[in-house]
Design a protein around this motif. Structure first.
Motif, short mmCIF file in Angstrom:
data_model
loop_
_atom_site.label_atom_id
_atom_site.label_comp_id
_atom_site.label_asym_id
_atom_site.label_seq_id
_atom_site.Cartn_x
_atom_site.Cartn_y
_atom_site.Cartn_z
N THR A 20 0.81 -1.22 0.00
CA THR A 20 0.00 0.00 0.00
C THR A 20 0.84 1.27 0.00
N ILE A 21 2.13 1.14 0.11
CA ILE A 21 3.04 2.29 0.05
C ILE A 21 3.42 2.49 -1.41
N GLU A 22 3.54 3.73 -1.82
CA GLU A 22 3.89 4.01 -3.21
C GLU A 22 5.29 3.49 -3.52
N ILE A 23 5.38 2.70 -4.58
CA ILE A 23 6.67 2.18 -5.03
C ILE A 23 6.88 2.66 -6.46
N LYS A 24 7.95 3.41 -6.67
CA LYS A 24 8.31 3.89 -8.00
C LYS A 24 9.45 3.01 -8.51
N GLU A 25 9.19 2.32 -9.60
CA GLU A 25 10.20 1.41 -10.14
C GLU A 25 11.01 2.09 -11.23
N ILE A 26 12.32 1.98 -11.11
CA ILE A 26 13.25 2.55 -12.08
C ILE A 26 13.90 1.39 -12.84
N LYS A 27 13.87 1.45 -14.15
CA LYS A 27 14.51 0.39 -14.93
C LYS A 27 16.02 0.47 -14.77
N PRO A 28 16.68 -0.68 -14.63
CA PRO A 28 18.15 -0.67 -14.50
C PRO A 28 18.79 -0.01 -15.72
N ASP A 29 19.95 0.59 -15.51
CA ASP A 29 20.68 1.23 -16.59
C ASP A 29 22.09 0.66 -16.65
N LEU A 30 22.85 1.05 -17.66
CA LEU A 30 24.20 0.51 -17.84
C LEU A 30 25.18 1.00 -16.78
N THR A 31 24.93 2.19 -16.23
CA THR A 31 25.84 2.72 -15.22
C THR A 31 25.06 3.21 -14.01
N LEU A 32 25.74 3.20 -12.87
CA LEU A 32 25.11 3.73 -11.66
C LEU A 32 24.79 5.21 -11.80
N ALA A 33 25.65 5.94 -12.51
CA ALA A 33 25.43 7.37 -12.69
C ALA A 33 24.13 7.63 -13.45
N LYS A 34 23.86 6.84 -14.49
CA LYS A 34 22.61 7.01 -15.25
C LYS A 34 21.41 6.63 -14.39
N GLU A 35 21.56 5.57 -13.60
CA GLU A 35 20.47 5.19 -12.69
C GLU A 35 20.22 6.30 -11.68
#
Length: 135
Positions: A20-35
């Motif tokens: 019930t808590i909002e979860i925002k999903e981020i797609k993995p990226d090639l680098t940590l900096a882009k993530e």
């Protein structure tokens, strides 16, 4: 007080979305900096940020309940960050108000989400005097 979880991951099991808590999903990226750029964009403005990291500070459920009560009283929104397979970019950890760890064990990201949500629920029950949590 609004609680948000921003987590790197994809193809999570269906049961992860039932929280019930909002979860925002981020797609993995090639680098940590882009993530990090994507994660930072997903953090609600004015929200306090807690980065979850295996080298973070241990918390007890009672400490979490005390912290939630303080944040609620102060009117803060809170965002918890869960990194991908390589963790979080150092820039996110540097700007976070705190770095916590959920366990000394290595957890899959879906399990980290569920564990965090369960602990937030447990902390709320402590604050409400509900008998769910037992010492």
């Amino acid at each position: 007080m609004r609680l948000t979880i921003v987590s790197v991951g994809h193809k999570m099991p269906d049961w992860v979305a039932t929280a019930t808590i909002e979860i925002k999903e981020i797609k993995p990226d090639l680098t940590l900096a882009k993530e990090a750029v994507k994660i930072a964009a997903a953090i609600p403005k004015g929200s306090r940020v807690i980065a979850l990291d295996e080298r973070g500070k241990d918390q007890t459920t009672q400490n979490l309940a005390t912290q939630l009560a303080s944040w609620r009283q102060e009117g803060f929104d809170i965002t918890f960050l869960i990194g991908g397979a390589d963790g979080l970019d150092p820039s996110l950890k540097t700007t976070a108000q705190a770095i916590w760890r959920l366990s000394s064990l290595t957890l899959p990201h879906a399990m980290a989400r569920v564990l965090l949500v369960e602990q937030l629920y447990r902390a709320w029950t402590i604050l409400q005097g509900h008998p769910y949590h037992r010492e």
